[in-house]
Motif scaffolding. Sequence first.
Motif, PDB file in Angstrom:
ATOM      1  N   VAL A 156       0.959  -1.142   0.021  1.00  0.00           N
ATOM      2  CA  VAL A 156      -0.092   0.124   0.083  1.00  0.00           C
ATOM      3  C   VAL A 156       0.994   1.183   0.013  1.00  0.00           C
ATOM      4  CG1 VAL A 156      -1.853   1.265   1.386  1.00  0.00           C
ATOM      5  CG2 VAL A 156      -1.489  -1.301   1.059  1.00  0.00           C
ATOM      6  N   SER A 157       0.575   2.111  -0.609  1.00  0.00           N
ATOM      7  CA  SER A 157       1.311   3.422  -1.084  1.00  0.00           C
ATOM      8  C   SER A 157       1.280   4.199   0.488  1.00  0.00           C
ATOM      9  CB  SER A 157       1.042   4.069  -2.200  1.00  0.00           C
ATOM     10  OG  SER A 157      -0.315   4.549  -2.158  1.00  0.00           O
ATOM     11  N   LYS A 201      -2.280   4.392   2.852  1.00  0.00           N
ATOM     12  CA  LYS A 201      -2.210   3.496   4.045  1.00  0.00           C
ATOM     13  C   LYS A 201      -3.053   3.784   5.110  1.00  0.00           C
ATOM     14  CE  LYS A 201       1.184   1.294   7.209  1.00  0.00           C
ATOM     15  NZ  LYS A 201       1.046   0.121   6.680  1.00  0.00           N
ATOM     16  N   VAL A 249      -6.707   2.817   3.775  1.00  0.00           N
ATOM     17  CA  VAL A 249      -6.735   1.117   3.631  1.00  0.00           C
ATOM     18  C   VAL A 249      -6.960   0.638   5.060  1.00  0.00           C
ATOM     19  CG1 VAL A 249      -5.597  -0.614   2.675  1.00  0.00           C
ATOM     20  CG2 VAL A 249      -5.843   1.222   1.395  1.00  0.00           C
ATOM     21  N   SER A 265      -5.196  -7.563   0.337  1.00  0.00           N
ATOM     22  CA  SER A 265      -4.514  -7.616  -1.201  1.00  0.00           C
ATOM     23  C   SER A 265      -4.689  -6.502  -1.892  1.00  0.00           C
ATOM     24  CB  SER A 265      -4.639  -8.990  -1.591  1.00  0.00           C
ATOM     25  OG  SER A 265      -6.086  -9.147  -1.858  1.00  0.00           O
ATOM     26  N   VAL A 266      -5.364  -5.482  -1.380  1.00  0.00           N
ATOM     27  CA  VAL A 266      -5.832  -4.362  -2.432  1.00  0.00           C
ATOM     28  C   VAL A 266      -4.940  -3.732  -3.016  1.00  0.00           C
ATOM     29  CG1 VAL A 266      -6.379  -2.694  -0.600  1.00  0.00           C
ATOM     30  CG2 VAL A 266      -7.559  -2.633  -2.808  1.00  0.00           C
ATOM     31  N   ASP A 267      -4.913  -3.578  -4.287  1.00  0.00           N
ATOM     32  CA  ASP A 267      -3.737  -2.658  -4.920  1.00  0.00           C
ATOM     33  C   ASP A 267      -4.169  -1.376  -5.262  1.00  0.00           C
ATOM     34  OD1 ASP A 267      -1.680  -1.947  -6.808  1.00  0.00           O
ATOM     35  OD2 ASP A 267      -1.958  -3.392  -8.347  1.00  0.00           O
ATOM     36  N   THR A 268      -3.436  -0.573  -4.482  1.00  0.00           N
ATOM     37  CA  THR A 268      -4.183   0.992  -4.527  1.00  0.00           C
ATOM     38  C   THR A 268      -3.239   1.726  -5.792  1.00  0.00           C
ATOM     39  OG1 THR A 268      -2.103   1.585  -3.158  1.00  0.00           O
ATOM     40  CG2 THR A 268      -4.302   1.256  -2.073  1.00  0.00           C
ATOM     41  N   LYS A 269      -2.732   0.876  -6.634  1.00  0.00           N
ATOM     42  CA  LYS A 269      -1.884   1.416  -7.771  1.00  0.00           C
ATOM     43  C   LYS A 269      -2.804   1.188  -9.008  1.00  0.00           C
ATOM     44  CE  LYS A 269       2.671   1.700  -5.729  1.00  0.00           C
ATOM     45  NZ  LYS A 269       3.735   1.225  -5.554  1.00  0.00           N
ATOM     46  N   ARG A 270      -3.759   0.178  -8.751  1.00  0.00           N
ATOM     47  CA  ARG A 270      -4.477   0.060 -10.227  1.00  0.00           C
ATOM     48  C   ARG A 270      -6.148   0.717  -9.883  1.00  0.00           C
ATOM     49  NH1 ARG A 270      -8.935  -2.754  -8.731  1.00  0.00           N
ATOM     50  NH2 ARG A 270      -8.745  -4.441  -7.255  1.00  0.00           N
ATOM     51  N   GLU A 330     -16.360  -2.942  -7.036  1.00  0.00           N
ATOM     52  CA  GLU A 330     -15.435  -2.577  -5.711  1.00  0.00           C
ATOM     53  C   GLU A 330     -16.058  -1.229  -5.175  1.00  0.00           C
ATOM     54  OE1 GLU A 330     -11.218  -4.662  -6.738  1.00  0.00           O
ATOM     55  OE2 GLU A 330     -11.493  -2.763  -7.336  1.00  0.00           O
ATOM     56  N   THR A 345     -13.148  -0.361 -14.834  1.00  0.00           N
ATOM     57  CA  THR A 345     -12.365   0.783 -13.936  1.00  0.00           C
ATOM     58  C   THR A 345     -13.442   1.875 -13.893  1.00  0.00           C
ATOM     59  OG1 THR A 345     -10.296   0.077 -14.371  1.00  0.00           O
ATOM     60  CG2 THR A 345     -10.569   2.191 -13.712  1.00  0.00           C
TER      61      THR A 345
END
Length: 116
Positions: free
Chosen positions: A1-2, A6, A9, A24-29, A35, A97
């Motif tokens: 997480v960036s 943080k 999240v 497991s969430v990807d905050t970069k996508r 969602e 998206t």
Amino acid sequence: VSDWAKPFVTCAEEYQWSVFSDGSVDTKRGATRAEVIATVLQSFGVQTGNVSGDVFKDVGSSTLYASAIERAQKDGIVNGYTDAQGNATGMFGPDDTVKRAEFAKMVTIALEVYGK
């Protein structure tokens, strides 16, 4: 997480919101439409029910967050896609998206419907 995401999240994980529940969430996508609507409904404490599978052609019982999508449609938060003439296509695009304008519309209507 960036770093910027943080605290947000972590908060969502503490509330056990489904999108963030497994860490497991990807905050970069980009976030998907499914969602976002699931998170919006959970943030307002909206309960979802069983999936009928007859609201959108591309949302069925195996679609992630289908119950949130169907509840949001029932409550007027989302309507799905339209064609060039403005006619409903019957599609929601749960894995697409989300665009900023779509997110803003979802949150604004949710505030009107669920806000106190």
